[in-house]
Design an enzyme around this catalytic site. Structure first.
Site, mmCIF file in Angstrom:
data_model
loop_
_atom_site.group_PDB
_atom_site.id
_atom_site.type_symbol
_atom_site.label_atom_id
_atom_site.label_comp_id
_atom_site.label_asym_id
_atom_site.label_seq_id
_atom_site.Cartn_x
_atom_site.Cartn_y
_atom_site.Cartn_z
ATOM 1 N N GLU A 237 1.640 57.441 68.518
ATOM 2 C CA GLU A 237 2.332 57.810 67.259
ATOM 3 C C GLU A 237 2.024 58.994 66.635
ATOM 4 O O GLU A 237 2.494 59.684 66.314
ATOM 5 C CB GLU A 237 2.442 56.430 66.383
ATOM 6 C CG GLU A 237 3.270 56.561 65.174
ATOM 7 C CD GLU A 237 3.234 55.252 64.347
ATOM 8 O OE1 GLU A 237 3.674 55.203 63.390
ATOM 9 O OE2 GLU A 237 2.798 54.263 64.959
ATOM 10 N N GLY A 270 3.897 52.192 56.690
ATOM 11 C CA GLY A 270 3.891 50.920 56.076
ATOM 12 C C GLY A 270 2.591 49.985 56.417
ATOM 13 O O GLY A 270 1.985 49.363 55.630
ATOM 14 N N ALA A 271 2.270 50.020 57.907
ATOM 15 C CA ALA A 271 1.472 48.968 58.478
ATOM 16 C C ALA A 271 0.121 49.900 58.873
ATOM 17 O O ALA A 271 -0.930 49.229 59.086
ATOM 18 C CB ALA A 271 2.008 48.247 59.538
ATOM 19 N N SER A 272 0.215 51.097 59.332
ATOM 20 C CA SER A 272 -1.041 51.672 60.077
ATOM 21 C C SER A 272 -1.074 53.101 59.424
ATOM 22 O O SER A 272 0.135 53.712 58.998
ATOM 23 C CB SER A 272 -0.978 52.003 61.289
ATOM 24 O OG SER A 272 0.416 52.507 61.810
ATOM 25 N N THR A 273 -2.114 54.029 59.539
ATOM 26 C CA THR A 273 -2.049 55.118 59.176
ATOM 27 C C THR A 273 -2.678 55.979 60.394
ATOM 28 O O THR A 273 -3.785 55.522 60.969
ATOM 29 C CB THR A 273 -2.801 55.581 58.018
ATOM 30 O OG1 THR A 273 -2.901 56.902 57.717
ATOM 31 C CG2 THR A 273 -4.534 55.176 57.977
ATOM 32 N N GLN A 274 -2.286 57.138 60.662
ATOM 33 C CA GLN A 274 -2.844 57.934 61.852
ATOM 34 C C GLN A 274 -3.421 59.155 61.612
ATOM 35 O O GLN A 274 -2.880 59.687 60.566
ATOM 36 C CB GLN A 274 -1.681 58.209 62.758
ATOM 37 C CG GLN A 274 -1.283 56.966 63.696
ATOM 38 C CD GLN A 274 -0.059 56.213 62.776
ATOM 39 O OE1 GLN A 274 0.641 56.895 62.154
ATOM 40 N NE2 GLN A 274 -0.180 54.954 62.915
#
EC number: 3.6.1.42
Length: 588
Positions: A237, A270-274
């Site tokens: 992602e 919303g649920a993760s950051t990359q």
């Protein structure tokens, strides 16, 4: 050709199951640790953030605000095409311009469809590509995009796979209407689910994906990619978003100059950051990128790139809200006994009005508490208006900067990351998705410094009655945004803390943000669509399936090969030895 509006991922209120990664601070919360954390927060929450609305007395019913974003989308900041570097494929002629010369034997226009099954909604991207450079090694121009969205996301249909598939019907019908009938059977389509389904659990998520694949194959005319309806690996992602930015800006591709450099990507969902960037090491120095699965080796159109990447599951914006609400509630419960009115966790209800330093003074919101090992409870959060510094101190506990670092240097939550100040000091940093959706409407333009984000956050957290809100005078979009979200202070404080404390960006560091390059949305979906298209052009499609992108692990490293030309041999999983990452900077 566009339909709908985009605000990035929104609600995340229904995810169950394993919500937090192994590195997330709430994974290891025990009653003893909770008590220690709560003790440290008491001063912040109850002294700096004291409000008149605490306790069970004086309870008044408040409407439940959902996390689903609505209303008017923010104004979309676009990078103008005429400001792009010369090597950007976006500067090519268009298929409709009358100046298009496609490679021999190739069509001037092709299509690809990607469905982003996010944690809060499903978003269909139907891309139109022009092939107007006669050089067969040239990358195509991304000509146009149909973007349509629906809510809720697939992860909201736990135990109902058929309903999950049917939730995509409105998206698919618009795709059918947009693609010429003669091109439908050879237009590849894939579905890539992100953190929402990763958090749902393996069996439940696989049941949904299997049904979606069957439904697309049997009921729609497009070429469903074999093994293309999947939960996307978090590392992919982030890397896909990195490819999209650098492809559209012309920083990667055939014959790019060594001085071009590349841009870093920080994507907040919303649920993760990359985070993904290409570190630059002095060839004469002993320092280098430590081995591990954070390495992603990329061969893009004949150019090698060695990337650092990591997806922080549990640190998306909606998960950050949940984490902070849980922390504040634990402090409320822990501190109730010394006050002579002990409250048990299992007795919590919406009658409990819990002071929250990260919300505007007097504003209320019913929230669901769901820490590991505890029953879900619903309570009423009441804003204390304590301001930025009080909110930031609570947020720093959640960021978990002091977690054990087994392989230094670490960013946060004990995760290895080379320091950007040392290995990426001159490169551009692009902040995507929620970063843009929350910051841009308030008038902070791109690029902005970390210090200016801090000042914006301080001003917002000061509250509506503060003189600092004069900065929003005449900005109707800002007033609409701020009036709709009592947690705006929380959101901005998390973003500032993530960039400054988590990723250690200096106060003077510039950050770029945007929604589009020309007419094309920025996001991870462009690059896998491009890859599908290039592979499909190598092997023309007449059946309902094509082979998905081939990706194989090597020594724990992520690898991806993007074909170098439209008419060459099938892509190989083998990679040449990585070339030295390039330095420098090109300003679009």
């Amino acid at each position: 050709m566009r339909t709908g509006t985009r605000r990035g991922a929104s609600a995340g209120g229904n995810d169950k199951g394993d919500r937090f990664s192994s590195s997330h601070p709430f994974r290891s919360l025990t009653p003893r640790r909770i008590a220690a954390i709560a003790a440290g927060l008491l001063f912040v929450i109850f002294f700096l953030g004291k409000s008149s609305g605490g306790g069970r007395e004086g309870y008044h019913s408040a409407a439940v605000e959902t996390l689903t974003a609505g209303g008017v989308a923010p104004k979309e900041a676009a990078v103008e095409v005429d400001k792009l570097p010369p090597g950007s494929p976006q500067k090519q002629a268009s298929a409709s311009s009358g100046k298009c010369t496609p490679p021999p034997g190739k069509k001037a226009t092709t299509y690809a469809i990607m469905i982003d099954a996010g944690s809060t909604g499903s978003r269909l991207h139907m891309y139109t590509f022009s092939h107007c450079d006669p050089n067969p090694e040239a990358l195509p121009k991304l000509e146009d995009e149909l973007f349509v969205t629906t809510k809720p996301g697939l992860s909201s249909y736990k135990g109902k796979p058929r309903d999950a598939a049917e939730s995509l019907r409105s998206l698919m019908q618009q795709a059918v209407d947009a693609v010429p009938e003669s091109e439908r059977s050879c237009t590849p389509i894939a579905v890539k689910a992100t953190a929402g389904l990763r958090l749902l659990g393996s069996k439940e998520s696989q049941d949904i994906l299997d049904e979606v694949e069957r439904w697309l194959t049997n009921e729609w005319p497009f070429a469903v990619v074999k093994d293309g309806v999947v939960v996307m690996d978090g590392k992919d992602e982030g890397v896909y978003a990195w490819i999209t930015i650098n492809f559209l800006l012309g920083f990667i591709g055939p014959d790019q100059p060594a001085s071009a450099g590349t841009a870093a990507v920080m994507d907040l969902g919303g649920a993760s950051t990359q985070i993904v960037f290409e570190p630059i090491y002095d060839p004469g120095a002993s320092d280098k990128l430590a081995p591990g699965d954070h390495i992603y080796e990329l061969d893009f159109a004949g150019q090698d790139h060695v990337l650092y990447q990591h997806s922080h599951l549990g640190y998306g914006l909606m998960q950050a809200r949940r984490a902070l609400h849980n922390l504040v509630a634990y402090s409320y419960v822990w501190s109730s006994a010394p006050k002579g009115h002990p409250v048990e966790w299992d007795d919590l209800s919406p009658r409990d009005r819990i002071p929250n330093p990260c919300m505007f003074r007097g504003e209320t919101k019913k929230v669901t508490l769901d820490p590991p090992g505890r029953k879900e409870r619903q309570v009423t959060m009441v804003g204390t208006g304590a301001g930025f510094e009080a909110c930031r101190r609570v947020m720093e506990v959640m960021i978990n900067k002091d977690a054990a670092c087994e392989k230094p240097p670490c960013a946060f939550a004990g995760v290895y990351q080379p320091r950007m100040s040392e290995v990426f000091s001159a490169g551009k940093v692009w902040a995507l998705s929620y970063f843009y959706d929350r910051i841009a409407p308030l008038g902070l333009s791109s690029p902005f410094s970390i210090s200016s984000l801090r000042q914006l956050t301080t001003d917002v957290c000061a509250g509506r009655d503060s003189p600092s809100w004069a900065r929003f005078k005449g900005n109707s979009e800002a007033h609409e945004e701020l009036s709709d979200r009592p947690e705006y202070c929380l959101d901005l404080t998390f973003m500032y803390s993530l960039l400054s404390l988590g990723y250690e960006l200096e106060e003077e560091r510039q950050v770029w943000m945007g929604k589009k390059v020309g007419d094309v949305e920025l996001g991870w979906c462009v690059s896998p669509s491009l890859l599908l298209l290039l592979q499909a052009r190598e092997r023309p499609l007449t059946t309902s399936r094509i082979q998905g992108a081939r990706r194989s692990p090597r020594d724990g490293r992520g690898t991806l090969v993007v074909p170098r030309r439209l008419g060459g041999a099938a892509p190989s999983d083998g990679l040449r030895p990585g070339s030295r990452p390039r330095g420098g900077e090109v300003s679009p």
